[in-house]
Design an enzyme around this catalytic site. Structure first.
Site, PDB file in Angstrom:
ATOM      1  N   ASP A  36       0.320  -1.215   0.330  1.00  0.00           N
ATOM      2  CA  ASP A  36       0.123   0.503   0.086  1.00  0.00           C
ATOM      3  C   ASP A  36       1.024   1.552  -0.203  1.00  0.00           C
ATOM      4  O   ASP A  36       1.868   0.715   0.078  1.00  0.00           O
ATOM      5  CB  ASP A  36      -0.574  -0.765   0.914  1.00  0.00           C
ATOM      6  CG  ASP A  36      -2.149   1.045   0.827  1.00  0.00           C
ATOM      7  OD1 ASP A  36      -1.935   2.466   0.906  1.00  0.00           O
ATOM      8  OD2 ASP A  36      -3.353   0.026   1.101  1.00  0.00           O
ATOM      9  N   TYR A 163     -13.212   6.229 -14.526  1.00  0.00           N
ATOM     10  CA  TYR A 163     -13.182   4.956 -13.796  1.00  0.00           C
ATOM     11  C   TYR A 163     -13.966   3.896 -14.327  1.00  0.00           C
ATOM     12  O   TYR A 163     -13.674   2.627 -14.053  1.00  0.00           O
ATOM     13  CB  TYR A 163     -13.489   5.912 -12.466  1.00  0.00           C
ATOM     14  CG  TYR A 163     -14.156   4.536 -11.278  1.00  0.00           C
ATOM     15  CD1 TYR A 163     -12.860   3.932 -10.403  1.00  0.00           C
ATOM     16  CD2 TYR A 163     -15.057   4.143 -11.005  1.00  0.00           C
ATOM     17  CE1 TYR A 163     -13.003   3.086  -9.229  1.00  0.00           C
ATOM     18  CE2 TYR A 163     -15.320   3.023 -10.151  1.00  0.00           C
ATOM     19  CZ  TYR A 163     -14.209   1.932  -9.034  1.00  0.00           C
ATOM     20  OH  TYR A 163     -14.511   1.491  -8.087  1.00  0.00           O
ATOM     21  N   LYS A 167     -11.896   0.347 -14.873  1.00  0.00           N
ATOM     22  CA  LYS A 167     -12.622  -0.942 -14.327  1.00  0.00           C
ATOM     23  C   LYS A 167     -12.686  -1.810 -15.262  1.00  0.00           C
ATOM     24  O   LYS A 167     -12.792  -3.447 -15.847  1.00  0.00           O
ATOM     25  CB  LYS A 167     -13.876  -1.067 -13.533  1.00  0.00           C
ATOM     26  CG  LYS A 167     -13.444   0.421 -12.579  1.00  0.00           C
ATOM     27  CD  LYS A 167     -12.260  -1.206 -11.602  1.00  0.00           C
ATOM     28  CE  LYS A 167     -11.976  -0.005 -10.336  1.00  0.00           C
ATOM     29  NZ  LYS A 167     -11.310  -0.985  -9.111  1.00  0.00           N
TER      30      LYS A 167
HETATM   31  N1  LIG Z   1     -15.837   0.291  -2.190  1.00  0.00           N
HETATM   32  C1  LIG Z   1     -17.013  -0.240  -3.107  1.00  0.00           C
HETATM   33  O1  LIG Z   1     -17.802   0.327  -2.728  1.00  0.00           O
HETATM   34  C2  LIG Z   1     -16.560  -0.531  -4.101  1.00  0.00           C
HETATM   35  C3  LIG Z   1     -16.469  -1.093  -4.958  1.00  0.00           C
HETATM   36  C4  LIG Z   1     -16.478  -1.901  -6.536  1.00  0.00           C
HETATM   37  C5  LIG Z   1     -15.179  -1.615  -6.577  1.00  0.00           C
HETATM   38  N2  LIG Z   1     -14.758  -0.922  -5.961  1.00  0.00           N
HETATM   39  C6  LIG Z   1     -12.899  -1.400  -5.539  1.00  0.00           C
HETATM   40  O2  LIG Z   1     -12.735  -1.940  -4.849  1.00  0.00           O
HETATM   41  C7  LIG Z   1     -10.856  -1.479  -4.673  1.00  0.00           C
HETATM   42  C8  LIG Z   1      -9.931  -0.991  -3.119  1.00  0.00           C
HETATM   43  O3  LIG Z   1     -11.313   0.128  -3.019  1.00  0.00           O
HETATM   44  P1  LIG Z   1     -12.001   0.516  -1.353  1.00  0.00           P
HETATM   45  O4  LIG Z   1     -13.533   0.816  -1.877  1.00  0.00           O
HETATM   46  O5  LIG Z   1     -10.960  -0.242  -0.739  1.00  0.00           O
HETATM   47  O6  LIG Z   1     -10.567   1.588  -1.230  1.00  0.00           O
HETATM   48  P2  LIG Z   1     -10.373   2.451  -0.228  1.00  0.00           P
HETATM   49  O7  LIG Z   1     -10.341   3.926  -0.051  1.00  0.00           O
HETATM   50  O8  LIG Z   1     -11.296   2.100   0.968  1.00  0.00           O
HETATM   51  O9  LIG Z   1      -8.929   1.944   0.612  1.00  0.00           O
HETATM   52  C9  LIG Z   1      -7.897   1.965  -1.183  1.00  0.00           C
HETATM   53  C10 LIG Z   1      -6.482   1.052  -0.474  1.00  0.00           C
HETATM   54  O10 LIG Z   1      -5.846   1.272  -1.391  1.00  0.00           O
HETATM   55  C11 LIG Z   1      -4.305   2.265  -1.011  1.00  0.00           C
HETATM   56  N3  LIG Z   1      -3.789   2.718  -2.887  1.00  0.00           N
HETATM   57  C12 LIG Z   1      -4.609   4.214  -3.113  1.00  0.00           C
HETATM   58  N4  LIG Z   1      -3.336   4.129  -4.467  1.00  0.00           N
HETATM   59  C13 LIG Z   1      -2.877   3.412  -4.461  1.00  0.00           C
HETATM   60  C14 LIG Z   1      -1.488   3.583  -4.665  1.00  0.00           C
HETATM   61  N5  LIG Z   1      -1.626   4.181  -5.022  1.00  0.00           N
HETATM   62  N6  LIG Z   1      -0.591   2.570  -4.466  1.00  0.00           N
HETATM   63  C15 LIG Z   1      -1.098   1.405  -3.229  1.00  0.00           C
HETATM   64  N7  LIG Z   1      -2.140   1.628  -2.489  1.00  0.00           N
HETATM   65  C16 LIG Z   1      -3.224   2.610  -3.255  1.00  0.00           C
HETATM   66  C17 LIG Z   1      -4.938   3.309   0.214  1.00  0.00           C
HETATM   67  O11 LIG Z   1      -4.534   3.922   0.155  1.00  0.00           O
HETATM   68  C18 LIG Z   1      -6.144   1.940   0.620  1.00  0.00           C
HETATM   69  O12 LIG Z   1      -5.554   1.566   1.342  1.00  0.00           O
HETATM   70  C19 LIG Z   1     -10.858  -0.453  -5.238  1.00  0.00           C
HETATM   71  O13 LIG Z   1     -10.527  -0.807  -6.859  1.00  0.00           O
HETATM   72  C20 LIG Z   1     -12.084  -0.408  -5.889  1.00  0.00           C
HETATM   73  O14 LIG Z   1     -11.649   0.568  -7.412  1.00  0.00           O
HETATM   74  C21 LIG Z   1     -14.629  -0.744  -4.788  1.00  0.00           C
END
Ligand SMILES: NC(=O)c1ccc[n+]([C@@H]2O[C@H](COP(=O)([O-])OP(=O)(O)OC[C@H]3O[C@@H](n4cnc5c(N)ncnc54)[C@H](O)[C@@H]3O)[C@@H](O)[C@H]2O)c1
Length: 259
Positions: A36, A163, A167
């Site tokens: 991370d 985005y 995806k």
């Molecule tokens: N939460 C949702 O509803 C949802 C829905 C569909 C898809 N997603 C996808 O799930 C994945 C995780 O999302 P989330 O909701 O846990 O997000 P979040 O923002 O809660 O957590 C993301 C994590 O990724 C880390 N991060 C961000 N940029 C980074 C980088 N350049 N290098 C390394 N680490 C990095 C952040 O520090 C954080 O710990 C993402 O790909 C997101 O697009 C989330």
């Protein structure tokens, strides 16, 4: 235990879905590299307000080994270092979970071009790069796995001009990579989450969150654990003949006609 002694890298593992995947992997006996940009968990406005301990601490409480590797998924050299450090620490690699992702609000008129590039780099190009560096180590594994975290937005618009296309591309990158490595028994699958309660949702209003709940047929929003359990399944021996799929884990969000 379904993943005993396997070694997994989970990108974006400090918070949200990535943290949920790390914990479910640890519960199943896997050793986990938490990759991370920051070690401290993010605290959300609506979700995960009280999270304080690092993911590695929680992984170790579950009896598995954890290693934090500071990684920027927007930087090729950093992604390369992540894979090399994981292998030099644990001696092998079985599972790569490409989970790190970012969202920036904006449409074609308002999203900064630099933000479009950043979203594409972290949400798409990084998955190609991590696969490039990890596949040489996954091929000799008895259960090599790549799991890419896409989104329900892979199948529809409504999440902005960077985005949603990123995806969608993740789903097709998943299929393409699956074909490339299939002869070595390595599987490559995507999970497409619906609304999951994580800090990424901070840009929403409470009204918009209520609307997401209304659009979700099952009677609650998703939790990081829901994605974690799906990832355990895809990483496990039970899924050894499943590759190239995009699995919605969305409480039924994609099910109704017209969505
Ligand atoms: N939460 C949702 O509803 C949802 C829905 C569909 C898809 N997603 C996808 O799930 C994945 C995780 O999302 P989330 O909701 O846990 O997000 P979040 O923002 O809660 O957590 C993301 C994590 O990724 C880390 N991060 C961000 N940029 C980074 C980088 N350049 N290098 C390394 N680490 C990095 C952040 O520090 C954080 O710990 C993402 O790909 C997101 O697009 C989330």
């Amino acid at each position: 235990m379904q993943l005993k002694d396997r070694v997994a890298i989970v990108t974006g593992g400090s918070s949200g879905i990535g943290r949920g995947i790390c914990l479910e992997f640890a519960r199943e006996g896997a050793n986990v590299v938490v990759a991370d940009i920051q070690e401290q968990p993010k605290r959300g406005k609506y979700h995960e307000q009280d999270v304080v301990t690092t993911t590695v601490v929680e992984v170790e409480k579950l009896g598995s080994q954890g290693l934090f590797v500071q990684t920027d998924m927007g930087e090729e050299a950093s992604i390369h270092r992540m894979v090399e450090q994981a292998v030099s620490h644990f001696g092998r690699l079985d599972i790569l979970v490409n989970n790190a992702g970012i969202y920036v609000v904006g449409d074609t008129q308002t999203l900064a071009i630099a933000d479009w590039d950043r979203i594409m780099n972290v949400n798409l190009k990084a998955l190609f790069l991590s696969a490039r560096f990890a596949i040489p180590y996954l091929r000799p594994s008895q259960a090599g796995r790549i799991i890419n975290i896409a989104s329900v937005h892979a199948f529809a618009g409504g999440a902005g001009p960077a985005y949603a296309p990123a995806k969608a591309a993740v789903v097709n990158l998943t299929r393409d990579t699956a074909i490339e490595v299939a002869s070595d028994g390595v599987t490559v699958n995507a999970i497409c989450p619906g609304y999951i309660e994580t800090p990424i949702q901070d840009y929403l209003t409470q009204e918009q969150i209520d609307d997401c709940l209304e659009k979700t047929p099952l009677p609650r929003l998703g939790l990081p654990r829901d994605i974690g359990r799906a990832a355990v399944f895809l990483a496990s021996d039970d899924a050894e003949w499943i590759t190239g799929i995009a699995l919605p884990v969305d409480g039924g969000w994609l099910a109704p006609i017209g969505t």
